[in-house]
Motif scaffolding. Structure first.
Motif, PDB file in Angstrom:
ATOM      1  N   GLN B   6      34.054  15.826  34.784  1.00  0.00           N
ATOM      2  CA  GLN B   6      33.408  15.396  33.552  1.00  0.00           C
ATOM      3  C   GLN B   6      33.448  13.882  33.473  1.00  0.00           C
ATOM      4  OE1 GLN B   6      35.464  18.690  30.766  1.00  0.00           O
ATOM      5  NE2 GLN B   6      33.943  17.428  29.686  1.00  0.00           N
ATOM      6  N   THR B   7      32.358  13.316  32.984  1.00  0.00           N
ATOM      7  CA  THR B   7      32.316  11.878  32.730  1.00  0.00           C
ATOM      8  C   THR B   7      31.639  11.620  31.385  1.00  0.00           C
ATOM      9  OG1 THR B   7      30.208  11.714  33.930  1.00  0.00           O
ATOM     10  CG2 THR B   7      32.230  11.196  35.159  1.00  0.00           C
ATOM     11  N   PRO B   8      32.052  10.580  30.661  1.00  0.00           N
ATOM     12  CA  PRO B   8      33.209   9.735  30.970  1.00  0.00           C
ATOM     13  C   PRO B   8      34.504  10.417  30.547  1.00  0.00           C
ATOM     14  CG  PRO B   8      32.216   9.033  28.912  1.00  0.00           C
ATOM     15  CD  PRO B   8      31.360  10.179  29.409  1.00  0.00           C
ATOM     16  N   LYS B   9      35.640   9.818  30.886  1.00  0.00           N
ATOM     17  CA  LYS B   9      36.927  10.372  30.446  1.00  0.00           C
ATOM     18  C   LYS B   9      37.154  10.065  28.967  1.00  0.00           C
ATOM     19  CE  LYS B   9      39.920  10.717  34.486  1.00  0.00           C
ATOM     20  NZ  LYS B   9      39.063  10.430  35.647  1.00  0.00           N
ATOM     21  N   HIS B  10      36.770   8.885  28.573  1.00  0.00           N
ATOM     22  CA  HIS B  10      36.923   8.450  27.183  1.00  0.00           C
ATOM     23  C   HIS B  10      35.599   7.857  26.720  1.00  0.00           C
ATOM     24  CE1 HIS B  10      41.350   8.729  27.362  1.00  0.00           C
ATOM     25  NE2 HIS B  10      41.218   8.264  28.586  1.00  0.00           N
ATOM     26  N   LEU B  11      35.305   8.034  25.437  1.00  0.00           N
ATOM     27  CA  LEU B  11      34.074   7.472  24.887  1.00  0.00           C
ATOM     28  C   LEU B  11      34.326   7.119  23.429  1.00  0.00           C
ATOM     29  CD1 LEU B  11      31.033   6.851  25.145  1.00  0.00           C
ATOM     30  CD2 LEU B  11      30.586   9.238  24.540  1.00  0.00           C
ATOM     31  N   VAL B  12      33.980   5.885  23.072  1.00  0.00           N
ATOM     32  CA  VAL B  12      34.020   5.471  21.676  1.00  0.00           C
ATOM     33  C   VAL B  12      32.585   5.137  21.291  1.00  0.00           C
ATOM     34  CG1 VAL B  12      34.915   3.791  20.019  1.00  0.00           C
ATOM     35  CG2 VAL B  12      36.341   4.515  21.957  1.00  0.00           C
ATOM     36  N   MET B  13      32.108   5.730  20.227  1.00  0.00           N
ATOM     37  CA  MET B  13      30.727   5.468  19.823  1.00  0.00           C
ATOM     38  C   MET B  13      30.620   5.346  18.317  1.00  0.00           C
ATOM     39  SD  MET B  13      29.007   9.190  20.640  1.00  0.00           S
ATOM     40  CE  MET B  13      27.418   8.870  19.864  1.00  0.00           C
ATOM     41  N   GLY B  14      29.645   4.558  17.895  1.00  0.00           N
ATOM     42  CA  GLY B  14      29.370   4.420  16.475  1.00  0.00           C
ATOM     43  C   GLY B  14      28.483   5.545  15.995  1.00  0.00           C
ATOM     44  N   MET B  15      28.384   5.679  14.694  1.00  0.00           N
ATOM     45  CA  MET B  15      27.638   6.806  14.117  1.00  0.00           C
ATOM     46  C   MET B  15      26.132   6.708  14.370  1.00  0.00           C
ATOM     47  SD  MET B  15      29.606   7.791  10.597  1.00  0.00           S
ATOM     48  CE  MET B  15      29.801   6.135   9.931  1.00  0.00           C
ATOM     49  N   THR B  16      25.643   5.531  14.740  1.00  0.00           N
ATOM     50  CA  THR B  16      24.208   5.416  15.001  1.00  0.00           C
ATOM     51  C   THR B  16      23.876   5.464  16.490  1.00  0.00           C
ATOM     52  OG1 THR B  16      24.400   3.018  14.995  1.00  0.00           O
ATOM     53  CG2 THR B  16      23.827   4.084  12.903  1.00  0.00           C
ATOM     54  N   ASN B  17      24.889   5.548  17.325  1.00  0.00           N
ATOM     55  CA  ASN B  17      24.663   5.524  18.772  1.00  0.00           C
ATOM     56  C   ASN B  17      24.117   6.855  19.292  1.00  0.00           C
ATOM     57  OD1 ASN B  17      27.669   3.584  19.481  1.00  0.00           O
ATOM     58  ND2 ASN B  17      25.616   2.910  18.963  1.00  0.00           N
ATOM     59  N   LEU B  73      24.815  21.237  36.933  1.00  0.00           N
ATOM     60  CA  LEU B  73      24.983  20.162  35.959  1.00  0.00           C
ATOM     61  C   LEU B  73      24.821  20.661  34.534  1.00  0.00           C
ATOM     62  CD1 LEU B  73      22.831  17.358  37.626  1.00  0.00           C
ATOM     63  CD2 LEU B  73      25.316  17.418  37.446  1.00  0.00           C
ATOM     64  N   LEU B  74      25.610  20.077  33.659  1.00  0.00           N
ATOM     65  CA  LEU B  74      25.504  20.382  32.232  1.00  0.00           C
ATOM     66  C   LEU B  74      25.714  19.081  31.474  1.00  0.00           C
ATOM     67  CD1 LEU B  74      25.255  22.816  30.219  1.00  0.00           C
ATOM     68  CD2 LEU B  74      27.751  22.812  30.125  1.00  0.00           C
ATOM     69  N   ASN B  75      24.820  18.802  30.554  1.00  0.00           N
ATOM     70  CA  ASN B  75      24.934  17.593  29.738  1.00  0.00           C
ATOM     71  C   ASN B  75      25.105  17.974  28.273  1.00  0.00           C
ATOM     72  OD1 ASN B  75      24.375  15.942  32.008  1.00  0.00           O
ATOM     73  ND2 ASN B  75      22.159  16.189  31.692  1.00  0.00           N
ATOM     74  N   LEU B  76      25.689  17.070  27.529  1.00  0.00           N
ATOM     75  CA  LEU B  76      25.754  17.220  26.076  1.00  0.00           C
ATOM     76  C   LEU B  76      25.313  15.896  25.480  1.00  0.00           C
ATOM     77  CD1 LEU B  76      26.506  19.159  23.748  1.00  0.00           C
ATOM     78  CD2 LEU B  76      28.783  18.137  23.756  1.00  0.00           C
ATOM     79  N   HIS B  77      24.142  15.904  24.835  1.00  0.00           N
ATOM     80  CA  HIS B  77      23.596  14.694  24.246  1.00  0.00           C
ATOM     81  C   HIS B  77      24.071  14.584  22.805  1.00  0.00           C
ATOM     82  CE1 HIS B  77      21.212  14.324  27.811  1.00  0.00           C
ATOM     83  NE2 HIS B  77      20.625  15.499  27.597  1.00  0.00           N
ATOM     84  N   LEU B  78      24.513  13.383  22.460  1.00  0.00           N
ATOM     85  CA  LEU B  78      25.131  13.143  21.157  1.00  0.00           C
ATOM     86  C   LEU B  78      24.308  12.116  20.388  1.00  0.00           C
ATOM     87  CD1 LEU B  78      28.741  12.569  22.585  1.00  0.00           C
ATOM     88  CD2 LEU B  78      27.704  14.755  21.928  1.00  0.00           C
ATOM     89  N   HIS B  79      24.053  12.403  19.125  1.00  0.00           N
ATOM     90  CA  HIS B  79      23.261  11.470  18.317  1.00  0.00           C
ATOM     91  C   HIS B  79      23.666  11.584  16.861  1.00  0.00           C
ATOM     92  CE1 HIS B  79      20.053   9.193  16.623  1.00  0.00           C
ATOM     93  NE2 HIS B  79      19.473  10.228  16.091  1.00  0.00           N
ATOM     94  N   ALA B  80      23.905  10.431  16.249  1.00  0.00           N
ATOM     95  CA  ALA B  80      24.228  10.385  14.812  1.00  0.00           C
ATOM     96  C   ALA B  80      25.461  11.230  14.491  1.00  0.00           C
ATOM     97  CB  ALA B  80      23.029  10.829  13.972  1.00  0.00           C
ATOM     98  N   LEU B  81      26.510  11.058  15.296  1.00  0.00           N
ATOM     99  CA  LEU B  81      27.726  11.835  15.057  1.00  0.00           C
ATOM    100  C   LEU B  81      28.500  11.289  13.859  1.00  0.00           C
ATOM    101  CD1 LEU B  81      29.190  12.688  18.558  1.00  0.00           C
ATOM    102  CD2 LEU B  81      27.412  13.812  17.235  1.00  0.00           C
TER     103      LEU B  81
END
Lengths: 109, 116
Positions: B6-17, B73-81
């Motif tokens: 799995q990548t990335p190991k760590h992720l920091v994101m803002g609510m608009t990312n 492959l499996l992806n998980l797309h993240l938006h407005a979390l």
């Protein structure tokens, strides 16, 4: 009744002890059962699969009681490295899987 | 080789990312899974893909969007979390391509997500 119930523990046992935990399940259609161990901040790792009445792998024995709808995990001669959370997963083959909340084991020197 | 990566190991994101989590397995497994795990809780199933088709969506909010480009492959797309989406996201795979999933799964190390 919750789908999967486990005693959360913690079970604190000395090295060399024998310890057992139970997992009760509500779906009588469950055909196979799985025990996972999860170390702190790590992913779950498959420990044992049970497809009939039980399974044994070294120091670990799983016993299934279909009449009472529970499965147990017995660990003999506990090692410090057995300290982890043990998760139970009953599998009916066609419904979404639910993990039990896990039982925390601490083996103390 | 019983490895799920799995990548990335760590992720920091803002609510608009917008970001994506990736998962890969080369064991020829036919089912792949996304789980969310909060501290001191068990993994909670989010999605199951069986033979590259979405077979289970456990009422996950649309801000999480899964994708299975191919059998490995499996992806998980993240938006407005939201901040409450912060958790460990685990990918798993299993040999059996059952619609409901199989209990015999192999997990990746997870992506630790923090939403700020």
């Amino acid at each position: 009744r919750k789908e999967v119930e486990q005693d959360p523990g913690p079970f604190n046992v000395p090295e060399g002890a024998t310890v057992a935990f139970n997992c009760t399940y509500s779906n009588s259609a469950s055909q196979s059962f799985f025990w996972y161990r999860q170390d702190c901040r790590k992913e779950p790792k498959l420990l044992m699969s049970v497809y009939s009445s039980g399974n044994e792998d070294g120091r670990f024995t799983a016993q299934l009681n279909r009449a009472s709808q529970y499965i147990s995990l017995l660990i003999r001669d506990s090692k410090l490295s057995d300290s982890a959370t043990y998760l139970c997963v009953p599998d009916s083959g066609n419904t979404p899987l639910v993990f039990g909340k896990g039982t925390r084991l601490s083996v103390i020197a | 080789d019983t490895e799920v990566t799995q990548t990335p190991k760590h992720l920091v994101m803002g609510m608009t990312n917008k970001k994506s989590l990736k998962c890969e397995q080369h064991m020829g497994h036919r089912a792949m899974y996304w789980y969310k795990q909060k501290a001191k809780k068990p993994p909670e199933l989010m999605f199951v893909y069986s033979y590259e088709k979405l077979s289970i969506n456990e009422s996950v909010p649309s801000r999480f969007s899964p994708e299975c480009p191919n059998s490995s492959l499996l992806n998980l797309h993240l938006h407005a979390l939201q901040p409450e989406d912060s958790a460990l996201y685990l990918c798993a795979s299993s040999a059996a391509g059952l619609a409901g999933g199989s209990g015999e799964q192999y997990f990746g190390p997870g992506t630790r997500l923090t939403v700020t």
